[in-house]
Design a protein around this motif. Sequence first.
Motif, PDB file in Angstrom:
ATOM      1  N   LEU A 128       1.029  -1.158   0.338  1.00  0.00           N
ATOM      2  CA  LEU A 128       0.034   0.044  -0.100  1.00  0.00           C
ATOM      3  C   LEU A 128       0.714   1.527   0.049  1.00  0.00           C
ATOM      4  O   LEU A 128       0.324   2.192  -0.814  1.00  0.00           O
ATOM      5  N   ALA A 129       1.835   1.374   0.422  1.00  0.00           N
ATOM      6  CA  ALA A 129       3.248   2.118   1.053  1.00  0.00           C
ATOM      7  C   ALA A 129       3.449   2.346  -0.611  1.00  0.00           C
ATOM      8  O   ALA A 129       3.898   3.307  -1.012  1.00  0.00           O
ATOM      9  N   PHE A 132      -0.052   2.070  -3.826  1.00  0.00           N
ATOM     10  CA  PHE A 132      -1.365   2.773  -3.858  1.00  0.00           C
ATOM     11  C   PHE A 132      -1.406   3.684  -4.740  1.00  0.00           C
ATOM     12  O   PHE A 132      -1.899   4.361  -4.718  1.00  0.00           O
ATOM     13  N   GLN A 133      -0.291   5.024  -3.615  1.00  0.00           N
ATOM     14  CA  GLN A 133      -0.428   6.140  -5.115  1.00  0.00           C
ATOM     15  C   GLN A 133      -0.808   5.903  -6.229  1.00  0.00           C
ATOM     16  O   GLN A 133      -1.933   7.110  -7.147  1.00  0.00           O
ATOM     17  N   TYR A 134      -0.021   5.091  -6.690  1.00  0.00           N
ATOM     18  CA  TYR A 134      -0.414   5.260  -8.770  1.00  0.00           C
ATOM     19  C   TYR A 134      -1.425   4.098  -8.871  1.00  0.00           C
ATOM     20  O   TYR A 134      -2.349   4.665  -9.870  1.00  0.00           O
ATOM     21  N   ALA A 136      -4.808   4.909  -6.992  1.00  0.00           N
ATOM     22  CA  ALA A 136      -5.237   5.734  -7.123  1.00  0.00           C
ATOM     23  C   ALA A 136      -5.354   6.282  -7.864  1.00  0.00           C
ATOM     24  O   ALA A 136      -6.310   7.431  -8.598  1.00  0.00           O
ATOM     25  N   ALA A 137      -4.016   6.851  -8.668  1.00  0.00           N
ATOM     26  CA  ALA A 137      -3.756   8.315  -9.904  1.00  0.00           C
ATOM     27  C   ALA A 137      -4.663   7.293 -11.048  1.00  0.00           C
ATOM     28  O   ALA A 137      -5.067   8.546 -12.360  1.00  0.00           O
ATOM     29  N   LYS A 138      -3.962   6.281 -11.077  1.00  0.00           N
ATOM     30  CA  LYS A 138      -4.311   5.085 -13.010  1.00  0.00           C
ATOM     31  C   LYS A 138      -6.269   4.839 -11.810  1.00  0.00           C
ATOM     32  O   LYS A 138      -6.999   5.169 -13.510  1.00  0.00           O
ATOM     33  N   HIS A 140      -9.138   4.401  -9.607  1.00  0.00           N
ATOM     34  CA  HIS A 140      -9.571   5.158  -8.592  1.00  0.00           C
ATOM     35  C   HIS A 140     -10.383   3.983  -8.298  1.00  0.00           C
ATOM     36  O   HIS A 140     -10.177   4.039  -6.988  1.00  0.00           O
ATOM     37  N   ALA A 143      -9.170   1.447  -6.977  1.00  0.00           N
ATOM     38  CA  ALA A 143      -8.969   1.574  -5.356  1.00  0.00           C
ATOM     39  C   ALA A 143      -9.347   1.214  -3.741  1.00  0.00           C
ATOM     40  O   ALA A 143      -9.004   0.913  -2.789  1.00  0.00           O
TER      41      ALA A 143
END
Length: 342
Positions: A128-129, A132-134, A136-138, A140, A143
């Motif tokens: 997740l660390a 997850f940002q990738y 959520a951006a691609k 969502h 996510a």
Amino acid sequence: MVIIGLGIFAYSLRNVALTQLLHDLLHINGWWLLIAIACMVGYLLIESRIVQVFVNDRISGFTFKDAVRIPLIEQLFNGITPFSSGGQPAQLVAMIQTGVDGGRASSVLLMKFVVYQAMIVINFLIALAIGFQYLAAKLHYLALFVVFGFLIHLVVILGLLMIMFWHSFTKRMVNLLMKPMRWFVKPERYEEWRVSLDEKIDSFYLESVRIKSQWRLMVHVALLTLAQLAVYYLIPYFIMLSLGYNHVNVLMVTALHVLIVMVISLFPIPGGAGGAEFSFEALFASYVTSRSKLVLAMILWRVITYYLGMFSGMWAMALKPDKVTEEPVKRHRFLNRSKDKQ
């Protein structure tokens, strides 16, 4: 499930030129593909060792051949039942076939499940660390599925930990949560369920008391489980290398695979059919830019991680188990002492 899988593969190939797919297949790097397959084999062998470690702590005479049958049969029944619900009962039957007492077999499988769930949660937090940002951006919308899947696994492990450390409180809470069931079932059936659940909670508590005193064994099994999950999560990375994508980030690809596995656990269709393939293509589309190679990667990943285990489980079902010859002694003494203390 094979027919469903073939249908999904055919649908995925609808916009792919078969000549291009054949070209990509013929130019695949076989060595990297063999490493991907070896990762899946290693995953199953490490789980076999975990089973043997737990069983040999209770009884002797449980061979590695018998231990290998357990995760293979688990793979088969996980793959053909909704939410992978058939794996645990199938493992129990397989262990009883080897001569292991049903109660001891249940305890082994329960403790293996606890360690496995705990390591999944740890792996997921790391993934997740990283990813997850990738995600959520691609994508969502995926996510949300990932977070929901994580919450389910977290609730499971928290419930098991509550039984281990707050036994009486957990029993009272479970009985309280069960009370609305009386509105929908006969009193006799409700009482039967309540007693059965109390017995299972007591059994798990006694086993947890025993296992907490064997921290070396738990550390050993936890490390084996981490290694088991690590080789499994690396499979997509080696598949990408086999297709010529030599500059992908191994940490990101591994983290995304962890998240995919979490999403798959939410789909009620056996094996997460449909959801697994869609999630793989959606998450790795940024890494595998060729449509034909992306579909080929998905098919190879699915064959290695899903169908290989299923067909191996069919073989394991036909394999005649050895029989455990020696009876345990220490476990009975321990349980008697535990009951006396209660």
